[in-house]
Design a protein around this motif. Structure first.
Motif, PDB file in Angstrom:
ATOM      1  N   LEU A  72      -7.714  -5.289   8.546  1.00 20.56           N
ATOM      2  CA  LEU A  72      -8.661  -4.653   7.662  1.00 20.56           C
ATOM      3  C   LEU A  72      -8.794  -5.250   6.316  1.00 20.56           C
ATOM      4  N   ILE A  73      -7.441  -5.259   5.530  1.00 21.71           N
ATOM      5  CA  ILE A  73      -7.661  -5.617   4.244  1.00 21.71           C
ATOM      6  C   ILE A  73      -8.180  -7.171   4.044  1.00 21.71           C
ATOM      7  N   ARG A  74      -7.497  -7.968   4.814  1.00 20.82           N
ATOM      8  CA  ARG A  74      -7.852  -9.566   4.491  1.00 20.82           C
ATOM      9  C   ARG A  74      -9.181  -9.777   5.305  1.00 20.82           C
ATOM     10  N   ARG A  75      -9.355  -9.050   6.398  1.00 17.97           N
ATOM     11  CA  ARG A  75     -10.672  -9.368   7.313  1.00 17.97           C
ATOM     12  C   ARG A  75     -11.723  -8.872   6.328  1.00 17.97           C
ATOM     13  N   ASP A  76     -11.683  -7.933   5.603  1.00 15.92           N
ATOM     14  CA  ASP A  76     -12.978  -7.265   4.872  1.00 15.92           C
ATOM     15  C   ASP A  76     -12.842  -7.680   3.398  1.00 15.92           C
ATOM     16  N   ASP A  77     -11.838  -8.552   3.031  1.00 13.49           N
ATOM     17  CA  ASP A  77     -11.678  -9.010   1.599  1.00 13.49           C
ATOM     18  C   ASP A  77     -11.496  -7.749   0.671  1.00 13.49           C
ATOM     19  N   MET A  78     -10.729  -6.638   1.105  1.00 19.02           N
ATOM     20  CA  MET A  78     -10.511  -5.616   0.181  1.00 19.02           C
ATOM     21  C   MET A  78      -9.381  -6.036  -0.801  1.00 19.02           C
ATOM     22  N   ILE A  79      -9.221  -5.233  -1.693  1.00 16.10           N
ATOM     23  CA  ILE A  79      -7.893  -5.264  -2.524  1.00 16.10           C
ATOM     24  C   ILE A  79      -7.009  -4.068  -2.611  1.00 16.10           C
ATOM     25  N   GLU A  80      -5.771  -4.199  -2.794  1.00 17.42           N
ATOM     26  CA  GLU A  80      -4.846  -3.131  -2.487  1.00 17.42           C
ATOM     27  C   GLU A  80      -4.110  -2.970  -3.799  1.00 17.42           C
ATOM     28  N   ILE A  81      -3.861  -1.494  -3.971  1.00 23.80           N
ATOM     29  CA  ILE A  81      -2.996  -1.114  -5.203  1.00 23.80           C
ATOM     30  C   ILE A  81      -1.745  -0.165  -4.800  1.00 23.80           C
ATOM     31  N   ASP A  82      -0.955   0.154  -5.726  1.00 27.56           N
ATOM     32  CA  ASP A  82       0.148   0.767  -5.235  1.00 27.56           C
ATOM     33  C   ASP A  82       0.301   1.667  -6.474  1.00 27.56           C
ATOM     34  N   GLY A  83       0.013   3.140  -6.374  1.00 27.80           N
ATOM     35  CA  GLY A  83      -0.163   3.958  -7.327  1.00 27.80           C
ATOM     36  C   GLY A  83       1.135   4.938  -7.322  1.00 27.80           C
ATOM     37  N   SER A  84       1.419   5.728  -8.457  1.00 29.21           N
ATOM     38  CA  SER A  84       2.561   6.535  -8.358  1.00 29.21           C
ATOM     39  C   SER A  84       2.509   7.674  -7.668  1.00 29.21           C
ATOM     40  N   GLN A  85       3.429   8.491  -7.263  1.00 28.41           N
ATOM     41  CA  GLN A  85       3.369   9.631  -6.153  1.00 28.41           C
ATOM     42  C   GLN A  85       3.317  10.892  -7.097  1.00 28.41           C
ATOM     43  N   ILE A  86       3.685  10.840  -8.257  1.00 25.46           N
ATOM     44  CA  ILE A  86       3.698  12.051  -9.100  1.00 25.46           C
ATOM     45  C   ILE A  86       2.493  11.839 -10.063  1.00 25.46           C
ATOM     46  N   MET A  87       1.621  12.960  -9.935  1.00 22.13           N
ATOM     47  CA  MET A  87       0.175  12.661 -10.691  1.00 22.13           C
ATOM     48  C   MET A  87       0.038  13.913 -11.659  1.00 22.13           C
ATOM     49  N   SER A  88      -0.917  13.733 -12.645  1.00 26.70           N
ATOM     50  CA  SER A  88      -0.899  14.683 -13.536  1.00 26.70           C
ATOM     51  C   SER A  88      -1.729  16.096 -12.944  1.00 26.70           C
ATOM     52  N   ASN A 120     -25.213   5.824   8.709  1.00 24.92           N
ATOM     53  CA  ASN A 120     -25.569   4.572   8.253  1.00 24.92           C
ATOM     54  C   ASN A 120     -24.762   3.466   8.856  1.00 24.92           C
ATOM     55  N   ARG A 121     -25.352   2.230   8.577  1.00 24.65           N
ATOM     56  CA  ARG A 121     -24.506   1.157   9.091  1.00 24.65           C
ATOM     57  C   ARG A 121     -23.118   0.776   8.515  1.00 24.65           C
ATOM     58  N   LEU A 122     -22.981   1.203   7.182  1.00 25.84           N
ATOM     59  CA  LEU A 122     -21.639   1.126   6.529  1.00 25.84           C
ATOM     60  C   LEU A 122     -20.493   1.662   7.283  1.00 25.84           C
ATOM     61  N   ILE A 123     -21.203   3.139   7.645  1.00 28.66           N
ATOM     62  CA  ILE A 123     -19.980   3.754   8.377  1.00 28.66           C
ATOM     63  C   ILE A 123     -19.804   3.455   9.777  1.00 28.66           C
ATOM     64  N   SER A 124     -20.728   3.144  10.325  1.00 29.76           N
ATOM     65  CA  SER A 124     -20.703   2.308  11.727  1.00 29.76           C
ATOM     66  C   SER A 124     -19.750   1.084  11.707  1.00 29.76           C
ATOM     67  N   TYR A 125     -19.973   0.290  10.739  1.00 27.54           N
ATOM     68  CA  TYR A 125     -19.084  -0.701  10.618  1.00 27.54           C
ATOM     69  C   TYR A 125     -17.763  -0.471  10.347  1.00 27.54           C
ATOM     70  N   TYR A 126     -17.433   0.515   9.604  1.00 28.58           N
ATOM     71  CA  TYR A 126     -15.975   0.621   9.171  1.00 28.58           C
ATOM     72  C   TYR A 126     -15.257   1.519  10.386  1.00 28.58           C
ATOM     73  N   LEU A 127     -16.008   2.142  11.055  1.00 31.24           N
ATOM     74  CA  LEU A 127     -15.409   2.855  12.218  1.00 31.24           C
ATOM     75  C   LEU A 127     -15.143   1.937  13.500  1.00 31.24           C
ATOM     76  N   ALA A 128     -15.947   0.658  13.541  1.00 35.10           N
ATOM     77  CA  ALA A 128     -15.657  -0.449  14.419  1.00 35.10           C
ATOM     78  C   ALA A 128     -14.491  -1.017  14.004  1.00 35.10           C
ATOM     79  N   LEU A 129     -14.227  -1.394  12.542  1.00 37.15           N
ATOM     80  CA  LEU A 129     -13.163  -1.947  12.269  1.00 37.15           C
ATOM     81  C   LEU A 129     -11.842  -1.236  12.700  1.00 37.15           C
TER      82      LEU A 129
END
Ligand code: ATP
Ligand code: GLY
Length: 488
Positions: A52-68, A261-270
């Motif tokens: 998913l991430i590399r195939r679709d050129d996504m970026i990845e983050i790591d956020g904190s678990q405690i939030m305001s 739409n096509r965007l949703i169809s594409y990600y459901l396929a992935l």
């Protein structure tokens, strides 16, 4: 196999176990991963990154678990992230009302009905406490977030109930520093926390769990670039329609109005292709569009990816079209500008998400992979997910065989997760590796000392071939680069 078989395997072989299990006050809904569980989970995430991430050129983050607190004012969770509950007036047991009525009637009861409607259904079906038979009180709503107090002053904050809130609040900076263009997919793997009313079935309903979420920011006017959609245009999604599952191509699903739409169809396929590669039995897989009352409060349209197990159908991924709900909410409360330029205009992007439950996925993969056949228990994991990649044994524990086997083990473990074992009969050693899903085992015998060859045994077919030791590493590399078990 059944739930009980997977549990026995998990507990006895070190996949996962209840947290704080030596104490009687250990709260339910918290589980620890053991060595094999951690390795399986890491490989599952490696596959998610690859497919998913590399195939679709996504970026990845790591956020904190405690939030305001403000995050959850803006997201609507403080007001709306609540489940309907009811307590027994005799034994004080507290239960989820929708599930209680479902269990009594055998029908799906939505999680988002008016409190009065739940009260009416409880009366109509004469639902009583499943533990003591006592009468039930009135229905109320219970907010599932864990509140924490931060610092000596005890400022209110919350453990995030979904990882994606970190992505939403980080969005303006991410878009800027990554020189973003829509569609802009951002991923995150991390922990979420929900004070579930009835945690149960080990990894299926936890209070602390892993999500691997992908939030795709896009302009609804230009939902997806045509080239990407071409990759999946004729790929057939397994859509739950009526009583059964129908295979519909991505393009037909959009044209028949089954997918917006096509965007949703594409990600459901992935995501479907991802689970296929992760070894889920595709005969027990479906993508189901949710009804109005089943959707989360922020979703305009929602699809659940579901897998059938011995416990029934289980939701593994929530695929929500969240529109501009989240960014608008954060913009209103924080006063930050969430607009970006796209196609010559300033817009607040819309969001489609793939919210995957990692722990549940791991359970389902284990259940589908676990087989009892020919007098052995075998975990037929895809090689890419195997916690241990190769077992190395001397045929017998004497003469020069252990020394030679250790030499091979020491060389293989530089590149592979290898396991060395010299105790017990060779048959028992194979069985132990089969049960935890090791795809291949290498055995050193007396011929090895003469001609520098070993036997390579395949977990699924139990076939063996002889192979030159210098060729071993490249053969294993082929296996772990591919997706299927080694064909010997
Ligand atoms: P359910 O209806 O089973 O409670 P949900 O609809 O509340 O699930 P979502 O809010 O859609 O779940 O969460 C997204 C994904 O996170 C789910 O598909 C699931 O895989 C995972 N998940 C949610 N809650 C839990 C939990 N308590 N334990 C383990 N995984 C969870
Ligand atoms: N982010 C969607 C969910 O956790 O439900």
């Amino acid at each position: 196999m059944r739930y009980e078989d997977v549990m026995r395997l998990a507990l006895e072989r070190g996949f996962y176990a209840p947290s704080c299990e030596i104490y009687s006050d250990a709260p339910a809904g918290f589980w620890d991963y053991g060595p094999l569980g951690v390795a399986l989970r890491n490989r599952f995430i490696d596959l998610w990154r690859r497919e998913l991430i590399r195939r679709d050129d996504m970026i990845e983050i790591d956020g904190s678990q405690i939030m305001s607190k403000s995050v959850f004012v803006a997201s609507g969770h403080l007001e709306s992230f609540a489940d309907p509950i009811v307590s027994c007036m005799k034994c004080r047991l507290t239960l989820r009302v929708d599930r209680l009525i479902s269990e009594k009637t055998g029908k799906i009861i939505p999680e988002r009905m008016a409190v009065e409607d739940y009260d009416r259904l409880l009366k109509e079906h004469d639902v009583r406490c499943p533990r003591c038979g006592g009468g039930l009180g009135g229905v109320s709503m219970f907010n599932m977030m864990f509140k924490v107090r931060v610092g000596a002053g005890g400022e209110d904050a919350y453990l995030r109930p979904e990882t994606c809130q970190s992505i939403f609040v980080d969005f303006p900076r991410l878009f800027k520093v990554m020189r973003g263009k829509l569609p802009f997919p951002v991923a995150q793997f991390g922990k979420s926390f929900r004070n579930e009313i009835s945690p149960r079935q080990s990894l299926i309903r936890l209070r602390e769990f892993y999500q691997a979420e992908i939030e795709v920011f896009f302009n609804p006017k230009y939902a997806i670039d045509a080239q990407k959609f071409e990759e999946v245009r004729d790929y057939r999604l397994k859509l739950a329609l009526g009583e059964g599952v129908e295979e519909v191509s991505c393009i037909d699903a959009v044209e028949r109005g089954l997918i917006p739409n096509r965007l949703i169809s594409y990600y459901l396929a992935l995501i479907q292709q991802f689970y296929e590669k992760a070894g889920v039995d595709m005969g027990r897989f479906r993508v189901r569009r949710l009804g109005e009352e089943e959707k989360a409060f922020y979703a305009e349209t929602a699809f659940d990816v579901e897998v059938e197990t011995s416990l029934g159908w289980i939701e593994l991924v929530a695929c929500n079209y969240r529109t501009d709900y989240d960014l608008k909410g954060h913009s209103r409360v924080s006063k930050e500008d969430m607009e970006v330029m796209d196609g010559g205009e300033k817009i607040i992007p819309h969001v489609f998400e793939l919210s995957m439950g990692v722990d549940r996925s791991i359970y389902c993969i284990m259940e589908h992979a676990y087989h009892r056949e020919d007098g052995r228990d075998v975990l037929k994991l895809k090689p890419a997910l195997a916690p241990i990649q190769v077992g190395v044994f001397p045929l017998v524990n004497r003469d020069e065989l252990p020394r030679k086997a250790r030499e091979i083990y020491n060389s293989l473990k530089k590149d592979f997760q290898a396991f060395y074992d010299e105790s017990g009969s060779i048959g028992r050693r194979y069985r132990r590796q089969d049960e935890i899903g090791v795809p291949v085992c290498v055995t050193v015998d007396y011929d090895t000392l003469r001609d520098d060859t070993v036997t390579l045994r395949d977990r699924d077919s139990m076939k063996q071939i002889r192979i030159d030791i210098p060729k071993l590493a490249s053969r294993l590399n082929d296996l772990y680069r591919g997706e299927d078990a080694l064909q010997l």
